[in-house]
Design a protein around this motif. Structure first.
Motif, PDB file in Angstrom:
ATOM      1  N   ALA A  70      34.253  20.177 -16.259  1.00  0.00           N
ATOM      2  CA  ALA A  70      35.083  19.666 -17.344  1.00  0.00           C
ATOM      3  C   ALA A  70      35.923  20.800 -17.912  1.00  0.00           C
ATOM      4  N   GLU A  71      37.022  20.443 -18.536  1.00  0.00           N
ATOM      5  CA  GLU A  71      37.894  21.450 -19.142  1.00  0.00           C
ATOM      6  C   GLU A  71      37.141  22.189 -20.252  1.00  0.00           C
ATOM      7  N   GLY A  72      37.360  23.491 -20.320  1.00  0.00           N
ATOM      8  CA  GLY A  72      36.727  24.278 -21.376  1.00  0.00           C
ATOM      9  C   GLY A  72      35.367  24.843 -21.023  1.00  0.00           C
ATOM     10  N   MET A  73      34.905  24.569 -19.795  1.00  0.00           N
ATOM     11  CA  MET A  73      33.620  25.109 -19.354  1.00  0.00           C
ATOM     12  C   MET A  73      33.775  26.615 -19.041  1.00  0.00           C
ATOM     13  N   PRO A  74      32.683  27.346 -18.984  1.00  0.00           N
ATOM     14  CA  PRO A  74      32.766  28.778 -18.686  1.00  0.00           C
ATOM     15  C   PRO A  74      33.443  29.055 -17.348  1.00  0.00           C
ATOM     16  N   LYS A  75      34.136  30.176 -17.292  1.00  0.00           N
ATOM     17  CA  LYS A  75      34.735  30.639 -16.047  1.00  0.00           C
ATOM     18  C   LYS A  75      33.621  31.129 -15.118  1.00  0.00           C
ATOM     19  N   ILE A  76      33.715  30.768 -13.838  1.00  0.00           N
ATOM     20  CA  ILE A  76      32.694  31.172 -12.866  1.00  0.00           C
ATOM     21  C   ILE A  76      33.239  32.290 -11.980  1.00  0.00           C
ATOM     22  N   ILE A  77      32.485  33.365 -11.888  1.00  0.00           N
ATOM     23  CA  ILE A  77      32.844  34.484 -11.020  1.00  0.00           C
ATOM     24  C   ILE A  77      31.874  34.517  -9.847  1.00  0.00           C
ATOM     25  N   PRO A  78      32.368  34.441  -8.622  1.00  0.00           N
ATOM     26  CA  PRO A  78      31.465  34.505  -7.463  1.00  0.00           C
ATOM     27  C   PRO A  78      30.875  35.899  -7.279  1.00  0.00           C
ATOM     28  N   ALA A  79      29.585  35.935  -6.988  1.00  0.00           N
ATOM     29  CA  ALA A  79      28.887  37.189  -6.730  1.00  0.00           C
ATOM     30  C   ALA A  79      27.648  36.836  -5.909  1.00  0.00           C
ATOM     31  N   ALA A  80      26.642  37.679  -5.948  1.00  0.00           N
ATOM     32  CA  ALA A  80      25.391  37.403  -5.242  1.00  0.00           C
ATOM     33  C   ALA A  80      24.322  38.360  -5.743  1.00  0.00           C
ATOM     34  N   GLU A  81      23.080  37.958  -5.563  1.00  0.00           N
ATOM     35  CA  GLU A  81      21.941  38.837  -5.820  1.00  0.00           C
ATOM     36  C   GLU A  81      21.429  39.268  -4.445  1.00  0.00           C
ATOM     37  N   VAL A  82      21.733  40.508  -4.088  1.00  0.00           N
ATOM     38  CA  VAL A  82      21.502  40.991  -2.727  1.00  0.00           C
ATOM     39  C   VAL A  82      20.162  41.712  -2.631  1.00  0.00           C
ATOM     40  N   TYR A  83      19.286  41.188  -1.800  1.00  0.00           N
ATOM     41  CA  TYR A  83      17.983  41.814  -1.604  1.00  0.00           C
ATOM     42  C   TYR A  83      18.135  43.042  -0.710  1.00  0.00           C
ATOM     43  N   VAL A  84      17.587  44.154  -1.170  1.00  0.00           N
ATOM     44  CA  VAL A  84      17.734  45.412  -0.440  1.00  0.00           C
ATOM     45  C   VAL A  84      16.729  45.477   0.708  1.00  0.00           C
ATOM     46  N   GLU A  85      17.273  45.585   1.909  1.00  0.00           N
ATOM     47  CA  GLU A  85      16.465  45.715   3.120  1.00  0.00           C
ATOM     48  C   GLU A  85      16.935  46.945   3.897  1.00  0.00           C
ATOM     49  N   GLN A 113       9.612  51.235  -2.888  1.00  0.00           N
ATOM     50  CA  GLN A 113       9.863  51.803  -1.561  1.00  0.00           C
ATOM     51  C   GLN A 113      10.979  52.830  -1.718  1.00  0.00           C
ATOM     52  N   SER A 114      10.689  54.087  -1.428  1.00  0.00           N
ATOM     53  CA  SER A 114      11.705  55.127  -1.624  1.00  0.00           C
ATOM     54  C   SER A 114      12.948  54.882  -0.772  1.00  0.00           C
ATOM     55  N   TRP A 115      12.755  54.283   0.406  1.00  0.00           N
ATOM     56  CA  TRP A 115      13.898  54.031   1.285  1.00  0.00           C
ATOM     57  C   TRP A 115      14.889  53.044   0.672  1.00  0.00           C
ATOM     58  N   SER A 116      14.400  52.184  -0.240  1.00  0.00           N
ATOM     59  CA  SER A 116      15.292  51.178  -0.816  1.00  0.00           C
ATOM     60  C   SER A 116      16.388  51.829  -1.659  1.00  0.00           C
ATOM     61  N   LEU A 117      16.045  52.876  -2.394  1.00  0.00           N
ATOM     62  CA  LEU A 117      17.067  53.582  -3.159  1.00  0.00           C
ATOM     63  C   LEU A 117      18.009  54.352  -2.239  1.00  0.00           C
ATOM     64  N   GLU A 118      17.487  54.824  -1.126  1.00  0.00           N
ATOM     65  CA  GLU A 118      18.343  55.483  -0.141  1.00  0.00           C
ATOM     66  C   GLU A 118      19.356  54.504   0.432  1.00  0.00           C
ATOM     67  N   GLU A 119      18.913  53.271   0.665  1.00  0.00           N
ATOM     68  CA  GLU A 119      19.828  52.240   1.159  1.00  0.00           C
ATOM     69  C   GLU A 119      20.935  51.961   0.140  1.00  0.00           C
ATOM     70  N   VAL A 120      20.553  51.861  -1.125  1.00  0.00           N
ATOM     71  CA  VAL A 120      21.545  51.602  -2.171  1.00  0.00           C
ATOM     72  C   VAL A 120      22.513  52.771  -2.275  1.00  0.00           C
ATOM     73  N   TYR A 121      21.989  53.968  -2.160  1.00  0.00           N
ATOM     74  CA  TYR A 121      22.852  55.157  -2.205  1.00  0.00           C
ATOM     75  C   TYR A 121      23.839  55.141  -1.032  1.00  0.00           C
ATOM     76  N   ASN A 122      23.337  54.900   0.167  1.00  0.00           N
ATOM     77  CA  ASN A 122      24.214  54.853   1.346  1.00  0.00           C
ATOM     78  C   ASN A 122      25.261  53.759   1.213  1.00  0.00           C
ATOM     79  N   LEU A 123      24.857  52.638   0.638  1.00  0.00           N
ATOM     80  CA  LEU A 123      25.782  51.529   0.409  1.00  0.00           C
ATOM     81  C   LEU A 123      26.877  51.938  -0.574  1.00  0.00           C
ATOM     82  N   SER A 124      26.480  52.610  -1.636  1.00  0.00           N
ATOM     83  CA  SER A 124      27.449  53.013  -2.649  1.00  0.00           C
ATOM     84  C   SER A 124      28.446  54.032  -2.104  1.00  0.00           C
TER      85      SER A 124
END
Length: 230
Positions: A70-85, A113-124
């Motif tokens: 309906a008109e006036g509803m919140p704006k939707i921004i596409p994103a995702a909750e990405v599980y770190v593997e 898991q220490s590797w999970s932060l390494e994955e996020v770092y490499n991703l960044s």
């Protein structure tokens, strides 16, 4: 207006809104609570589904929801909750960032898991992505204090807390401390359904107002809009 950085409102794509009717009702609740912008962050598990397939399903769900909004509803921004593997940095995850930003909501494993932060770092580094660590309050009850500190030391990151972190004595104290130390903290409802995992922006804002005041809330809202505006 409030920005909700973590919701599962897209119909039929994950464990959030079961169908279009529920998604529309969830949006109406968010509007009533003063939310102007909603990040749609369905779960993405790389080992379960190819990225291209997920993006197609997300786009279809988004078009269905926006087509009936309906008109006036919140704006939707596409994103995702990405599980770190492992090796997730090898995927092109920029299409999963919040709208056109370089911010990506990442979900860490429930056991440290220490590797999970390494994955996020490499991703960044490899994709120039700024991580937004999802529901950090949850890990505060699962990880050791020194493991939480490893997350907080992450350069150029944003730390997302669920509303309910403000309703629990232990996590509320931790969140308030981080805000006072000027960590980049943002909030999300993690809205999944209409009963157990719902949204309470009214209560959450009341807590923040009592701790920091009206002027701080205005500054926080401005900070949130700056994050999602290119």
């Amino acid at each position: 207006m409030i920005v909700d950085f973590h919701t599962h409102i897209l119909p039929g794509i994950d464990d959030g809104a079961h169908d279009l009717d529920m998604a529309l009702e969830m949006l109406a609740i968010l509007k009533k609570q003063g939310v102007g912008t909603v990040a749609a962050t369905p779960h993405f598990y790389p080992h379960r589904q190819p990225l291209t397939e997920f993006l197609q399903e997300r786009q279809q769900a988004l078009e269905i929801l926006e087509g009936q909004q309906a008109e006036g509803m919140p704006k939707i921004i596409p994103a995702a909750e990405v599980y770190v593997e492992r090796d997730i940095h090898q995927l092109d995850l920029r299409p999963l960032c919040f709208g056109n930003t370089d911010l990506l909501l990442v979900e860490l494993p429930y056991t440290y898991q220490s590797w999970s932060l390494e994955e996020v770092y490499n991703l960044s580094i490899s994709q120039s992505i700024k991580p937004v660590f999802a529901h950090l309050d949850r890990y505060m009850k699962m990880y050791k204090k020194d493991e939480i500190q490893e997350i907080l030391k992450f350069d150029n990151a944003v730390f997302q807390f669920n509303q309910k972190a403000l309703f629990d004595r232990y996590t509320r104290r931790a969140v308030i401390k981080l805000i006072k130390q000027e960590y980049p903290v943002i909030f999300g409802s993690d809205f999944h359904n209409l009963d157990i995992r719902t949204s309470r922006w009214d209560k959450a804002r009341s807590v923040l107002k009592s701790k920091f005041g009206v002027q701080w809330l205005k500054q926080y809202d401005g900070f949130c809009m700056d994050l999602i505006t290119i």
